[in-house]
Structure formats: C-alpha cells, structure tokens
Design a protein around this motif. Structure first.
Motif, PDB file in Angstrom:
ATOM      1  N   LEU A  53       0.833  -1.199   0.000  1.00 19.56           N
ATOM      2  CA  LEU A  53       0.000   0.000   0.000  1.00 19.56           C
ATOM      3  C   LEU A  53       0.871   1.254   0.000  1.00 19.56           C
ATOM      4  N   ASP A  54       1.944   1.244   0.763  1.00 20.19           N
ATOM      5  CA  ASP A  54       2.878   2.379   0.807  1.00 20.19           C
ATOM      6  C   ASP A  54       3.432   2.660  -0.577  1.00 20.19           C
ATOM      7  N   ILE A  55       3.873   1.608  -1.271  1.00 21.99           N
ATOM      8  CA  ILE A  55       4.457   1.788  -2.599  1.00 21.99           C
ATOM      9  C   ILE A  55       3.406   2.216  -3.617  1.00 21.99           C
ATOM     10  N   ALA A  56       2.184   1.683  -3.484  1.00 17.60           N
ATOM     11  CA  ALA A  56       1.131   1.997  -4.446  1.00 17.60           C
ATOM     12  C   ALA A  56       0.627   3.430  -4.305  1.00 17.60           C
ATOM     13  N   LEU A  57       0.507   3.909  -3.069  1.00 16.58           N
ATOM     14  CA  LEU A  57      -0.077   5.232  -2.837  1.00 16.58           C
ATOM     15  C   LEU A  57       0.944   6.359  -2.864  1.00 16.58           C
ATOM     16  N   PHE A  58       2.182   6.043  -2.500  1.00 19.47           N
ATOM     17  CA  PHE A  58       3.198   7.083  -2.374  1.00 19.47           C
ATOM     18  C   PHE A  58       4.440   6.645  -3.145  1.00 19.47           C
ATOM     19  N   PRO A  59       4.892   7.436  -4.116  1.00 16.51           N
ATOM     20  CA  PRO A  59       6.017   7.035  -4.968  1.00 16.51           C
ATOM     21  C   PRO A  59       7.257   6.698  -4.143  1.00 16.51           C
ATOM     22  N   VAL A 111       0.554   5.028   7.295  1.00 15.13           N
ATOM     23  CA  VAL A 111       0.846   3.793   6.560  1.00 15.13           C
ATOM     24  C   VAL A 111       2.261   3.321   6.854  1.00 15.13           C
ATOM     25  N   ARG A 112       3.192   4.254   6.928  1.00 23.23           N
ATOM     26  CA  ARG A 112       4.590   3.889   7.121  1.00 23.23           C
ATOM     27  C   ARG A 112       4.833   3.299   8.513  1.00 23.23           C
ATOM     28  N   ARG A 113       4.071   3.710   9.497  1.00 14.74           N
ATOM     29  CA  ARG A 113       4.275   3.164  10.842  1.00 14.74           C
ATOM     30  C   ARG A 113       4.083   1.647  10.857  1.00 14.74           C
ATOM     31  N   ALA A 154       4.212  -0.246   7.888  1.00 11.68           N
ATOM     32  CA  ALA A 154       5.180  -0.771   6.917  1.00 11.68           C
ATOM     33  C   ALA A 154       6.587  -0.834   7.497  1.00 11.68           C
ATOM     34  N   ASP A 155       6.880   0.005   8.494  1.00 15.25           N
ATOM     35  CA  ASP A 155       8.193  -0.018   9.140  1.00 15.25           C
ATOM     36  C   ASP A 155       8.481  -1.342   9.839  1.00 15.25           C
ATOM     37  N   LEU A 156       7.447  -2.124  10.070  1.00 15.95           N
ATOM     38  CA  LEU A 156       7.643  -3.439  10.686  1.00 15.95           C
ATOM     39  C   LEU A 156       8.094  -4.482   9.669  1.00 15.95           C
ATOM     40  N   CYS A 157       8.487  -4.035   8.476  1.00 12.20           N
ATOM     41  CA  CYS A 157       8.934  -4.944   7.421  1.00 12.20           C
ATOM     42  C   CYS A 157      10.123  -5.796   7.856  1.00 12.20           C
ATOM     43  N   TRP A 158      10.872  -5.357   8.861  1.00 11.18           N
ATOM     44  CA  TRP A 158      12.017  -6.149   9.314  1.00 11.18           C
ATOM     45  C   TRP A 158      11.576  -7.486   9.915  1.00 11.18           C
ATOM     46  N   THR A 159      10.306  -7.604  10.318  1.00 13.13           N
ATOM     47  CA  THR A 159       9.810  -8.869  10.867  1.00 13.13           C
ATOM     48  C   THR A 159       9.525  -9.903   9.781  1.00 13.13           C
TER      49      THR A 159
END
Length: 372
Positions: A91-97, A117-119, A121-126
């Motif tokens: 969603l982060d990539i789709a909505l925000f370049p 949204v980034r808050r 998505a920041d959990l991507c390290w998991t």
C-alpha cells in the motif's frame, strides 16, 4: 554458541564501546568533549561488570531450535501478522512514490496520511523472521524475506535494512544445528551487504559527505566517501552526546515527545553540524536531566534486554523471539539514535504480547481438525 552472544549485557555495552572508540579516532575532539565520550564508555563497562554477576544468559542453540512454529497457532498468527505488514508495504508503494525511484531527497517527507501507513510498513524487518520460522512453503518464505529487504531499499530506509539483516543473522546463528559450526561467512556477508547498502543509499539520499563540517581527524579524511558515511553515522551519536554535555544544553521536551504520541515538536538542538542530527539512545535522557539520568537510561535498556532474554527460556514463543530480536537490535543501534525508549517500540512489544495471548486462545490444530 559463542559466550558473547549469550550475554545480554554484550548487546548493550559492546556496540557503545566500539562506537566511542571509533569516535575517538575519527575526530579531533574540541575541548570538553572527551568527558561525554568517557561517560558513555564508563557506563557501558559498568553494564559488562553487572552482566558478569548476572545468571541471565541466552539458551543454547539446541533449545532455540527445538520448537517448530510451522503449523502451530503461533505460526498461524505470525503469518497473518506478516501478511498484514506486507499489505501495508504494498500500500505504501502503491499510494506514495518510492523515494529511490522518484526523489531520493524526499525520503523523509510524510504527508497525506503517509506517516500512518509507514508506521505499519516499518515493521517490514519482521517479514524475514516470519518467513524463516513460520512456513515451509519455499515461495512464501523467499517472498517474505525478499520483501523485508527490498522495501527498505525502495523507500531508502537504511535503519530497516540493518534491522532485517541483523534479524536474519541472529536467527541463523541462534537456531543453527548445535552440531554444526556457526556460519560466520554467511553472517560476515550479511554485514558487508548491509554496510554497502548503507554507504550507497547514503550517497543517493544525502549527497556528498563533504557538506558535513565537523572537526574530523586524519583517519576520516583519508577514507573514501563510502567509508566516511559509515564512520560519520557510527560516531555522530557519541559526538553529539559529548557536544550537548559540553554545552550544558537541556531540553526535557525531547524525551517527552518520543515517549508520548503527539507530544509536540521540540526546538532544534544547537548541534555542531545541523545536517547530522542523530544522537545516542541516551541523548534525550541527558537533555532531560544530565549525565546521571543518561546512565539510568543505559541501566533501563540493560534491564529490558535481560527481560527479553529470560522470555526465550522454556520453549520460546515466536513472539518472544520477535521481542528479543527487536531489543537486541535497538541495543546494537543505541550509539546511533533513540529506538528503544520511543512509544512505537513499546507499542510493538505490547502488540507481540497481545498476539501471543490471541494465539493461546485459538484452538489447537493438532487437537481440532477444523482449525485451518
């Protein structure tokens, strides 16, 4: 397992001692700045001495790898959580370049709901951890690992790149078959990959390091630009800590803001270089109450690390792993910037405890065939 990896105090103290040693070599420290570095080193050594007297240790590799999460209630909840995080990354990539593909200089610009949204998505390290522990489906596993590494690159988030690589390395070492040696070559390769990504993205994101005007010494000036970025960010935290201590600057609002959501916007710090605004984990404590409060912050971080280690004993929960990995990472990054004593970190720990409770409430798949 290496005795160093088993000691919770090592995760707190050794990165700080290393950062302070490199700081000493990187700068010609102005008068009065050395005392700030010595405060940090002394506190770190104190943590090591306390740790020697403590009985808290990480469990053996045999214990760490004994529990299989694939097909369990915790594995189900972990995968659901991971897929949710992956959805927010997409969603982060789709909505925000993505900053890497459009405007690297706007990597920190968060408007129009992007910060919310980034808050998540920041959990991507998991994602790499969940992929490694919760599924045997090769495509899903590799997809989660790849997403946890590629998303931070696209959004130029070097912190999350390090967090992902750090977690992969620790899980690989701690859950390795006890009969096999530790994979130091693989871990070294992950470290080299992280360092290279950090340097390259630093050049892309912030441009030339020549714009940073600090009293650098001969070691720094003789290094190539990529290495200079590494030296700068490894040492800027202790340097800024020493700077604020020497200047006697105080601003308690900085600690308040990072602990309380919506706590306001503090005034800019009178840093020696305004474009290098990183600080140690303990700089807000220093600004709130002086060096002794900063020492208390180090002691609190050590206490949290010991707590996370204790939770790995007795057949560790998947969510105990996530909490431990998070605490180990924020300890390793403590010389760089506050990541432990912020509301988002405490929120993540609370979320892990909640997911562990939810998993315990679910029907046991091995006893209930109707469980998906």
């Amino acid at each position: 397992m290496s005795p160093i990896l088993q000691r919770p105090g090592a995760y707190v103290a050794l990165p700080m001692v290393l950062a302070c040693a490199v700081t000493w070599l990187t700068y010609d420290l102005p008068a009065g700045y050395a005392s700030g570095v010595l405060w940090l080193v002394t506190a770190a050594i104190g943590v090591l001495l306390l740790d020697i007297r403590s009985s808290d240790r990480l469990p053996s590799r045999a214990v760490c790898r004994a529990r299989d999460y694939v097909g369990t209630r915790e594995g189900f909840v972990g995968l659901a959580f991971g897929l949710g995080v992956l959805g927010f990354c997409l969603l982060d990539i789709a909505l925000f370049p993505p900053a890497l593909l459009h405007d690297p200089g706007a990597y920190a610009t968060m408007t129009g709901g992007h910060e919310h949204v980034r808050r998540i998505a920041d959990l991507c390290w998991t994602l790499p951890v969940i992929g490694m522990l919760c599924t045997r489906r090769r495509g899903l596993r590799y997809g989660l690992v790849a997403a946890g590494l590629l998303f931070p690159v696209l959004v130029i988030d070097r912190n999350r790149i390090f967090a992902s690589l750090f977690s992969i390395a620790l899980v690989t070492m701690l859950r390795r078959d006890a009969r096999r040696p530790l994979p130091w070559k693989a871990v070294t390769a992950l470290g080299a990959l992280g360092a290279a990504a950090f340097s390259v993205l630093g050049l892309v994101r912030s441009g030339s390091v020549a714009t940073v005007l600090l009293p650098f010494g001969s070691l720094y000036r003789a290094s190539p630009a990529g290495v200079q970025w590494l030296l700068l960010y490894l040492t800027a935290g202790p340097y800024n800590f020493a700077s604020m201590l020497a200047k006697g600057y105080r601003d308690p609002s900085i600690l308040w803001v990072q602990l309380v959501p919506g706590g306001g916007v503090p005034a800019p710090l009178p840093l020696d270089a305004s474009n290098v605004n990183v600080g140690t984990e303990f700089l807000p404590f220093l600004l709130a109450g002086g060096p002794w409060l900063a020492v208390l912050g180090i002691a609190l971080l050590y206490a949290l690390m010991r707590w996370s280690v204790r939770r790995l004993h007795g057949g560790p929960s998947l969510f105990a792993w996530l909490i431990f990995l998070r605490m180990a990472y924020v300890c390793a990054m403590a010389p760089f910037a506050p990541q432990a004593f912020i509301w988002m970190n405490f929120g993540f720990i609370a979320l892990c405890l909640l997911m562990q409770l939810v998993a315990a409430w679910l029907p046991d798949r091995r006893r209930d065939p109707a469980f998906p």
